[in-house]
Design an enzyme around this catalytic site. Structure first.
Site, PDB file in Angstrom:
ATOM      1  N   ARG A 129      21.178  -1.296 -19.952  1.00 33.13           N
ATOM      2  CA  ARG A 129      21.499  -1.992 -21.197  1.00 33.13           C
ATOM      3  C   ARG A 129      22.654  -1.302 -21.924  1.00 33.13           C
ATOM      4  O   ARG A 129      23.581  -1.956 -22.415  1.00 33.13           O
ATOM      5  CB  ARG A 129      20.253  -2.057 -22.071  1.00 33.13           C
ATOM      6  CG  ARG A 129      19.094  -2.798 -21.405  1.00 33.13           C
ATOM      7  CD  ARG A 129      17.763  -2.528 -22.086  1.00 33.13           C
ATOM      8  NE  ARG A 129      17.753  -3.039 -23.463  1.00 33.13           N
ATOM      9  CZ  ARG A 129      16.771  -2.797 -24.321  1.00 33.13           C
ATOM     10  NH1 ARG A 129      15.737  -2.037 -23.958  1.00 33.13           N
ATOM     11  NH2 ARG A 129      16.816  -3.305 -25.532  1.00 33.13           N
ATOM     12  N   LEU A 181       9.641   0.977 -17.018  1.00 40.55           N
ATOM     13  CA  LEU A 181      10.541  -0.101 -17.395  1.00 40.55           C
ATOM     14  C   LEU A 181      10.351  -0.370 -18.882  1.00 40.55           C
ATOM     15  O   LEU A 181       9.248  -0.220 -19.403  1.00 40.55           O
ATOM     16  CB  LEU A 181      10.233  -1.380 -16.604  1.00 40.55           C
ATOM     17  CG  LEU A 181      10.413  -1.333 -15.085  1.00 40.55           C
ATOM     18  CD1 LEU A 181       9.947  -2.649 -14.463  1.00 40.55           C
ATOM     19  CD2 LEU A 181      11.863  -1.051 -14.704  1.00 40.55           C
ATOM     20  N   ASP A 182      11.412  -0.780 -19.556  1.00 42.99           N
ATOM     21  CA  ASP A 182      11.296  -1.135 -20.965  1.00 42.99           C
ATOM     22  C   ASP A 182      10.309  -2.290 -21.138  1.00 42.99           C
ATOM     23  O   ASP A 182      10.049  -3.063 -20.204  1.00 42.99           O
ATOM     24  CB  ASP A 182      12.655  -1.555 -21.522  1.00 42.99           C
ATOM     25  CG  ASP A 182      13.659  -0.412 -21.525  1.00 42.99           C
ATOM     26  OD1 ASP A 182      13.225   0.751 -21.569  1.00 42.99           O
ATOM     27  OD2 ASP A 182      14.872  -0.698 -21.477  1.00 42.99           O
ATOM     28  N   LYS A 183       9.773  -2.415 -22.330  1.00 39.62           N
ATOM     29  CA  LYS A 183       8.751  -3.415 -22.622  1.00 39.62           C
ATOM     30  C   LYS A 183       9.124  -4.810 -22.132  1.00 39.62           C
ATOM     31  O   LYS A 183       8.313  -5.501 -21.514  1.00 39.62           O
ATOM     32  CB  LYS A 183       8.483  -3.452 -24.131  1.00 39.62           C
ATOM     33  CG  LYS A 183       7.473  -4.510 -24.561  1.00 39.62           C
ATOM     34  CD  LYS A 183       7.278  -4.498 -26.081  1.00 39.62           C
ATOM     35  CE  LYS A 183       6.305  -5.585 -26.527  1.00 39.62           C
ATOM     36  NZ  LYS A 183       6.098  -5.567 -28.002  1.00 39.62           N
TER      37      LYS A 183
END
Length: 333
Positions: free
Chosen positions: A252, A153-155
């Site tokens: 996104r 997962l992104d930060k």
């Protein structure tokens, strides 16, 4: 057990010993003409092709007692044997970072990642990552690629991640991911009011100019995102989003592509959309939400050993709950 069938023995899970495996198997006659590394990939699917090639080159895997090259053709009937050591593949500093573990057994972990935690070390984030935390709590994961992380997962994205705890589990889970058998469902708050749910089927690749960004580009990798409306507010919408593929920044990028960028997204969100005549409290909550409003709410997969279908859900984090509550408050005005 037939002594030519593969047998596997792993080191205890609470040690940092390298995983070891005794191999004894025979090449089937119908594999004749295949490259040795291709035959091995079919015979030993719990290991990556690169790992098998490395073991051949070091002599840990032998054919009829001799060292063969990965490209050598097999004829069928050869005996492949060896005592294999899975050397450390993840080199990072173990750090005592707390983890929110939602499930664990001998084969896998499922955890709920908080916002602000990078998945693995990279330029600008060499420590303080999820991998550093995993190596502290589960030292044996040093023997697995990326400490067992199967996806990421992104930060600033929160929610559920699966981590393999053995070579067998890692290969099985990666295969499920590639076959699209792992279900990943998200909650996202977007700027805008879609008329209905839908599907975004648009290839994603590196942005041609801004290299830190991804974009919908011709010739990109296939990417499919499904979404449906859960709650509609005055100027925002809470969506349920389901990934069919798993490209970098996929949700996104796809949401921005259809002009429904995620609230707070620093790369793709643009200026925040503010409801007209909203209360100071609502405006403050929206303007102060400084990360993409995205949460991996649900994860479903087949257990890599038993095959049993398992499902987990993780509640929205506090900041996302506050955002949704503020938008609901505004919608009632």
């Amino acid at each position: 057990m037939n002594d030519l069938m593969p047998s596997i023995t792993f080191a205890p899970a609470n040690t940092i010993m390298s995983a070891s495996e005794q191999i004894a198997c025979q090449v089937p006659a119908d594999y004749a003409g295949m490259r040795l590394d291709q035959a091995l990939a079919a015979l030993l699917p719990t290991h990556s092709r690169s790992r098998l090639q490395r073991w051949l080159k070091t002599g840990q895997l032998r054919v009829d007692g001799r060292i063969w090259r990965p490209r050598d053709p097999v004829f069928g009937g050869e005996t492949i044997s060896g005592e294999l050591i899975a050397e450390a593949e993840t080199f990072a500093l173990p750090q005592d970072i707390p983890l929110d573990i939602r499930y664990q057994d001998a084969d896998l972990l499922v955890l709920n990642k908080p916002a602000g935690l990078v998945a693995h070390p990279a330029a600008g984030n060499w420590d303080g990552t999820l991998v550093n935390a995993l190596l502290h709590h589960y030292p044996e994961l040093a023997n697995l690629p990326r400490a067992g992380l199967v996806h990421r997962l992104d930060k600033e994205t929160t929610g559920l991640l699966v981590v393999a705890r053995s070579l067998q589990a890692h290969s099985a889970l990666v295969a499920q991911l590639q076959a699209r058998h792992i279900e990943r469902d998200y909650l996202a708050v977007v700027n805008g009011l879609p008329v209905a749910g839908g599907t975004v089927d648009a290839p994603i690749g590196r942005h041609p100019v801004e290299r830190q960004r991804m974009a919908v580009v011709p010739g990109g990798r296939p990417a499919v995102t499904h979404y449906r409306i859960m709650r509609r507010f005055r100027t925002h919408t809470l969506l349920h989003v389901k990934l069919e593929t798993g490209r970098t920044h996929q949700i996104r990028v796809h949401m921005a592509h259809i002009r429904l960028p995620l609230v707070g997204d620093p790369l793709y969100g643009g200026r925040p959309r503010l409801p007209p005549s909203a209360s100071p409290h609502v405006l403050e909550v929206i303007q102060n939400f400084r990360r993409q409003a995205l949460h991996a709410e649900r994860l479903a997969l087949s257990h890599p050993v038993s095959g049993v279908r398992l499902t987990w859900q993780a509640e929205m984090p506090a900041d996302l709950l506050e955002l949704v509550a503020a938008l609901e408050e505004d919608a009632k005005v």
